[in-house]
Scaffold this motif. Structure first.
Motif, PDB file in Angstrom:
ATOM      1  N   CYS A   1      -0.022-110.159   4.507  1.00 46.27           N
ATOM      2  CA  CYS A   1      -0.759-111.236   3.832  1.00 46.27           C
ATOM      3  C   CYS A   1       0.233-112.301   3.384  1.00 46.27           C
ATOM      4  O   CYS A   1       1.421-112.046   3.286  1.00 46.27           O
ATOM      5  CB  CYS A   1      -1.539-110.687   2.631  1.00 46.27           C
ATOM      6  SG  CYS A   1      -0.534-109.731   1.485  1.00 46.27           S
ATOM      7  N   GLU A   2      -0.262-113.515   3.152  1.00 48.82           N
ATOM      8  CA  GLU A   2       0.628-114.607   2.706  1.00 48.82           C
ATOM      9  C   GLU A   2       1.233-114.272   1.342  1.00 48.82           C
ATOM     10  O   GLU A   2       2.419-114.436   1.126  1.00 48.82           O
ATOM     11  CB  GLU A   2      -0.157-115.925   2.602  1.00 48.82           C
ATOM     12  CG  GLU A   2      -0.739-116.429   3.918  1.00 48.82           C
ATOM     13  CD  GLU A   2       0.325-116.904   4.890  1.00 48.82           C
ATOM     14  OE1 GLU A   2       1.487-117.116   4.461  1.00 48.82           O
ATOM     15  OE2 GLU A   2       0.006-117.061   6.090  1.00 48.82           O
ATOM     16  N   ARG A   3       0.387-113.821   0.435  1.00 53.38           N
ATOM     17  CA  ARG A   3       0.869-113.409  -0.899  1.00 53.38           C
ATOM     18  C   ARG A   3       0.043-112.229  -1.378  1.00 53.38           C
ATOM     19  O   ARG A   3      -1.116-112.070  -0.979  1.00 53.38           O
ATOM     20  CB  ARG A   3       0.787-114.575  -1.895  1.00 53.38           C
ATOM     21  CG  ARG A   3      -0.615-115.071  -2.139  1.00 53.38           C
ATOM     22  CD  ARG A   3      -0.712-116.029  -3.314  1.00 53.38           C
ATOM     23  NE  ARG A   3      -2.115-116.380  -3.557  1.00 53.38           N
ATOM     24  CZ  ARG A   3      -2.949-115.623  -4.286  1.00 53.38           C
ATOM     25  NH1 ARG A   3      -2.508-114.528  -4.883  1.00 53.38           N
ATOM     26  NH2 ARG A   3      -4.220-115.976  -4.439  1.00 53.38           N
ATOM     27  N   PHE A   4       0.665-111.385  -2.197  1.00 54.93           N
ATOM     28  CA  PHE A   4      -0.027-110.195  -2.700  1.00 54.93           C
ATOM     29  C   PHE A   4      -1.181-110.590  -3.606  1.00 54.93           C
ATOM     30  O   PHE A   4      -1.066-111.559  -4.363  1.00 54.93           O
ATOM     31  CB  PHE A   4       0.932-109.311  -3.508  1.00 54.93           C
ATOM     32  CG  PHE A   4       2.055-108.717  -2.700  1.00 54.93           C
ATOM     33  CD1 PHE A   4       1.796-107.958  -1.572  1.00 54.93           C
ATOM     34  CD2 PHE A   4       3.375-108.908  -3.075  1.00 54.93           C
ATOM     35  CE1 PHE A   4       2.829-107.392  -0.833  1.00 54.93           C
ATOM     36  CE2 PHE A   4       4.424-108.353  -2.346  1.00 54.93           C
ATOM     37  CZ  PHE A   4       4.142-107.599  -1.219  1.00 54.93           C
ATOM     38  N   PRO A   5      -2.294-109.841  -3.574  1.00 49.76           N
ATOM     39  CA  PRO A   5      -3.373-110.112  -4.536  1.00 49.76           C
ATOM     40  C   PRO A   5      -2.949-109.718  -5.952  1.00 49.76           C
ATOM     41  O   PRO A   5      -2.158-108.802  -6.133  1.00 49.76           O
ATOM     42  CB  PRO A   5      -4.519-109.225  -4.040  1.00 49.76           C
ATOM     43  CG  PRO A   5      -3.869-108.145  -3.237  1.00 49.76           C
ATOM     44  CD  PRO A   5      -2.606-108.732  -2.667  1.00 49.76           C
ATOM     45  N   GLN A   6      -3.473-110.451  -6.932  1.00 48.37           N
ATOM     46  CA  GLN A   6      -3.316-110.047  -8.332  1.00 48.37           C
ATOM     47  C   GLN A   6      -4.298-108.905  -8.596  1.00 48.37           C
ATOM     48  O   GLN A   6      -5.240-108.715  -7.825  1.00 48.37           O
ATOM     49  CB  GLN A   6      -3.648-111.232  -9.252  1.00 48.37           C
ATOM     50  CG  GLN A   6      -2.743-112.438  -9.049  1.00 48.37           C
ATOM     51  CD  GLN A   6      -1.291-112.119  -9.351  1.00 48.37           C
ATOM     52  OE1 GLN A   6      -0.984-111.532 -10.380  1.00 48.37           O
ATOM     53  NE2 GLN A   6      -0.395-112.461  -8.431  1.00 48.37           N
ATOM     54  N   PRO A   7      -4.099-108.138  -9.681  1.00 45.87           N
ATOM     55  CA  PRO A   7      -5.083-107.093  -9.996  1.00 45.87           C
ATOM     56  C   PRO A   7      -6.495-107.685 -10.071  1.00 45.87           C
ATOM     57  O   PRO A   7      -6.686-108.716 -10.699  1.00 45.87           O
ATOM     58  CB  PRO A   7      -4.631-106.582 -11.374  1.00 45.87           C
ATOM     59  CG  PRO A   7      -3.161-106.855 -11.400  1.00 45.87           C
ATOM     60  CD  PRO A   7      -2.975-108.144 -10.626  1.00 45.87           C
TER      61      PRO A   7
ATOM     62  N   GLY B   1      -9.824 -82.224   3.931  1.00 44.66           N
ATOM     63  CA  GLY B   1      -9.300 -83.364   3.173  1.00 44.66           C
ATOM     64  C   GLY B   1      -8.608 -84.361   4.075  1.00 44.66           C
ATOM     65  O   GLY B   1      -8.795 -84.361   5.291  1.00 44.66           O
ATOM     66  N   SER B   2      -7.774 -85.203   3.478  1.00 39.44           N
ATOM     67  CA  SER B   2      -7.220 -86.325   4.232  1.00 39.44           C
ATOM     68  C   SER B   2      -5.879 -85.992   4.875  1.00 39.44           C
ATOM     69  O   SER B   2      -5.110 -85.169   4.381  1.00 39.44           O
ATOM     70  CB  SER B   2      -7.079 -87.558   3.334  1.00 39.44           C
ATOM     71  OG  SER B   2      -5.956 -87.422   2.503  1.00 39.44           O
ATOM     72  N   THR B   3      -5.645 -86.633   5.995  1.00 38.56           N
ATOM     73  CA  THR B   3      -4.315 -86.662   6.599  1.00 38.56           C
ATOM     74  C   THR B   3      -3.418 -87.513   5.706  1.00 38.56           C
ATOM     75  O   THR B   3      -3.895 -88.412   5.020  1.00 38.56           O
ATOM     76  CB  THR B   3      -4.444 -87.276   8.016  1.00 38.56           C
ATOM     77  OG1 THR B   3      -5.276 -86.434   8.804  1.00 38.56           O
ATOM     78  CG2 THR B   3      -3.085 -87.450   8.695  1.00 38.56           C
ATOM     79  N   GLY B   4      -2.122 -87.220   5.714  1.00 37.07           N
ATOM     80  CA  GLY B   4      -1.185 -88.056   4.971  1.00 37.07           C
ATOM     81  C   GLY B   4      -1.343 -89.512   5.360  1.00 37.07           C
ATOM     82  O   GLY B   4      -1.619 -89.819   6.527  1.00 37.07           O
ATOM     83  N   PHE B   5      -1.200 -90.397   4.385  1.00 29.07           N
ATOM     84  CA  PHE B   5      -1.476 -91.812   4.643  1.00 29.07           C
ATOM     85  C   PHE B   5      -0.490 -92.684   3.883  1.00 29.07           C
ATOM     86  O   PHE B   5      -0.190 -92.419   2.716  1.00 29.07           O
ATOM     87  CB  PHE B   5      -2.912 -92.137   4.196  1.00 29.07           C
ATOM     88  CG  PHE B   5      -3.350 -93.534   4.520  1.00 29.07           C
ATOM     89  CD1 PHE B   5      -3.534 -93.941   5.828  1.00 29.07           C
ATOM     90  CD2 PHE B   5      -3.574 -94.448   3.503  1.00 29.07           C
ATOM     91  CE1 PHE B   5      -3.945 -95.242   6.126  1.00 29.07           C
ATOM     92  CE2 PHE B   5      -3.987 -95.747   3.784  1.00 29.07           C
ATOM     93  CZ  PHE B   5      -4.170 -96.140   5.104  1.00 29.07           C
ATOM     94  N   ALA B   6       0.045 -93.693   4.561  1.00 29.50           N
ATOM     95  CA  ALA B   6       0.896 -94.682   3.892  1.00 29.50           C
ATOM     96  C   ALA B   6       0.259 -96.048   4.061  1.00 29.50           C
ATOM     97  O   ALA B   6       0.036 -96.499   5.181  1.00 29.50           O
ATOM     98  CB  ALA B   6       2.298 -94.671   4.477  1.00 29.50           C
ATOM     99  N   ASN B   7      -0.054 -96.658   2.939  1.00 25.99           N
ATOM    100  CA  ASN B   7      -0.677 -97.982   2.930  1.00 25.99           C
ATOM    101  C   ASN B   7       0.400 -99.003   2.559  1.00 25.99           C
ATOM    102  O   ASN B   7       0.867 -99.031   1.434  1.00 25.99           O
ATOM    103  CB  ASN B   7      -1.817 -97.977   1.899  1.00 25.99           C
ATOM    104  CG  ASN B   7      -2.699 -99.191   2.020  1.00 25.99           C
ATOM    105  OD1 ASN B   7      -2.593 -99.954   2.984  1.00 25.99           O
ATOM    106  ND2 ASN B   7      -3.555 -99.385   1.043  1.00 25.99           N
ATOM    107  N   VAL B   8       0.821 -99.773   3.546  1.00 25.81           N
ATOM    108  CA  VAL B   8       1.923-100.719   3.356  1.00 25.81           C
ATOM    109  C   VAL B   8       1.366-102.132   3.398  1.00 25.81           C
ATOM    110  O   VAL B   8       0.635-102.481   4.331  1.00 25.81           O
ATOM    111  CB  VAL B   8       2.981-100.556   4.479  1.00 25.81           C
ATOM    112  CG1 VAL B   8       4.147-101.521   4.268  1.00 25.81           C
ATOM    113  CG2 VAL B   8       3.462 -99.116   4.564  1.00 25.81           C
ATOM    114  N   THR B   9       1.688-102.933   2.404  1.00 26.17           N
ATOM    115  CA  THR B   9       1.303-104.343   2.402  1.00 26.17           C
ATOM    116  C   THR B   9       2.573-105.190   2.356  1.00 26.17           C
ATOM    117  O   THR B   9       3.454-104.934   1.530  1.00 26.17           O
ATOM    118  CB  THR B   9       0.420-104.672   1.171  1.00 26.17           C
ATOM    119  OG1 THR B   9      -0.628-103.717   1.093  1.00 26.17           O
ATOM    120  CG2 THR B   9      -0.181-106.066   1.300  1.00 26.17           C
ATOM    121  N   VAL B  10       2.668-106.126   3.279  1.00 26.46           N
ATOM    122  CA  VAL B  10       3.860-106.987   3.371  1.00 26.46           C
ATOM    123  C   VAL B  10       3.423-108.421   3.114  1.00 26.46           C
ATOM    124  O   VAL B  10       2.415-108.874   3.670  1.00 26.46           O
ATOM    125  CB  VAL B  10       4.498-106.880   4.776  1.00 26.46           C
ATOM    126  CG1 VAL B  10       5.764-107.728   4.857  1.00 26.46           C
ATOM    127  CG2 VAL B  10       4.801-105.430   5.140  1.00 26.46           C
TER     128      VAL B  10
END
Ligand code: ADP
Length: 281
Positions: free
Chosen positions: A16-22, A87-96
């Motif tokens: 994304c261009e910039r990270f979202p705020q909370p 349950g879930s497979t291991g997951f990595a959520n990466v945001t750049v």
């Protein structure tokens, strides 16, 4: 042949261009899914380096399980010993963001339930080399190392993410593969293991063993993304453990350098790609 007992994740990388705020939503630029987890990455590298490779780990009962197993099998890894757990497979959520900074959330999921069962024990006993990391529960790491020691299988540990190691584990190790930070953090442990291989980023690597120390200088490459370079190095080193120290270090260093020239954590080169790279130097 190589057995890796370790973690496997589905990685999702959004840009994304910039990270979202909370509380804010932003529109992203792209998303890419890949296979990650240090165990899976290292198994992939060992297989692509030409070793018959078995991966022992766990996936969930979700769609991600099929994605990561197909990816590993596609690299030539034997995934028949991977457990399916609810349950879930291991997951990595990466945001750049546009500046290349990242935010990462890792959910261990099924990796938290990895155990060394009889099928895993027999795979370990049949292998030449067992390669371990620390993204699964420590008891499974110790069990795997013990099974290897009993069978005469070489035990290599990449102690990442770095954490204190119990003495019972240290005594079972034939070698450690550490970066500079891990070497510093585990200085006391490193002194008690027969083989110590230290990766030095762009400066290459060094191996100290019963027959002395060998250095291999870094390869000058166009670096795109060093994510996974350490994993590619470890997998290649395990695959080539039967070669003389200078030769296996050179090949692991080439695998690491080539991985740094491609995007993504799962970019380990094949043995043919490493051969071509070395021939051109
Ligand atoms: P980690 O990524 O685990 O911290 P390192 O940074 O030491 O480990 O990198 C592991 C290996 O990847 C190095 O030994 C080398 O083979 C390769 N590598 C990493 N960065 C570079 C680079 N900038 N140029 C060439 N090779 C690299």
């Amino acid at each position: 042949s190589v057995v890796v007992v370790g973690s496997v994740n589905l990685d999702a990388v959004t840009v994304c261009e910039r990270f979202p705020q909370p509380g804010e939503t932003v529109t992203g630029v792209s998303v890419a899914f890949g296979q990650g987890g240090k165990g899976a990455n290292q198994a992939r590298s060992a297989a692509r380096s030409g070793a018959a490779t078995v991966f022992v780990g766990a996936v969930g009962d979700d769609g991600a399980a099929r994605t990561v197993l197909d990816s590993l099998a596609g690299a030539g890894v034997d995934v028949s010993r991977v457990a399916r757990t609810p349950g879930s497979t291991g997951f990595a959520n990466v945001t750049v963001d546009g500046a290349g900074e990242n935010h990462i959330v890792v959910v261990p999921g099924a990796n938290a339930s990895v155990r060394v069962d009889d099928a895993a024990r027999s795979a370990i006993a049949d292998a030449d080399v067992l390669l371990l990391q620390l993204e699964i529960p420590l008891p499974a790491v110790v069990d795997a190392a013990r099974a290897a020691r009993e069978a005469g299988t070489v035990v290599l540990l990449n102690p990442s993410p770095v954490q204190p190691l119990p003495g019972v584990l240290v005594e079972l190790l034939d070698g450690v593969i550490v970066n500079r930070d891990e070497e510093k953090a585990l200085a006391e442990v490193v002194g008690r293991v027969p083989h110590v291989v230290t990766t030095l980023g762009g400066d290459g690597a060094r191996a100290t063993g019963p027959d002395g120390t060998v250095d291999t200088p870094g390869f000058a490459v166009d670096v795109v993304d060093t994510t996974g370079a350490g994993d590619a190095f470890a997998g290649a080193l395990a695959a080539h453990w039967g070669l003389p120290p200078a030769e296996r270090l050179l090949r692991a260093n080439a695998a690491g350098a080539l991985t740094a020239t491609a995007a993504g954590a799962a970019a380990a080169p094949t043995v043919a790609e490493v051969d071509a790279f070395l021939a051109a130097r």
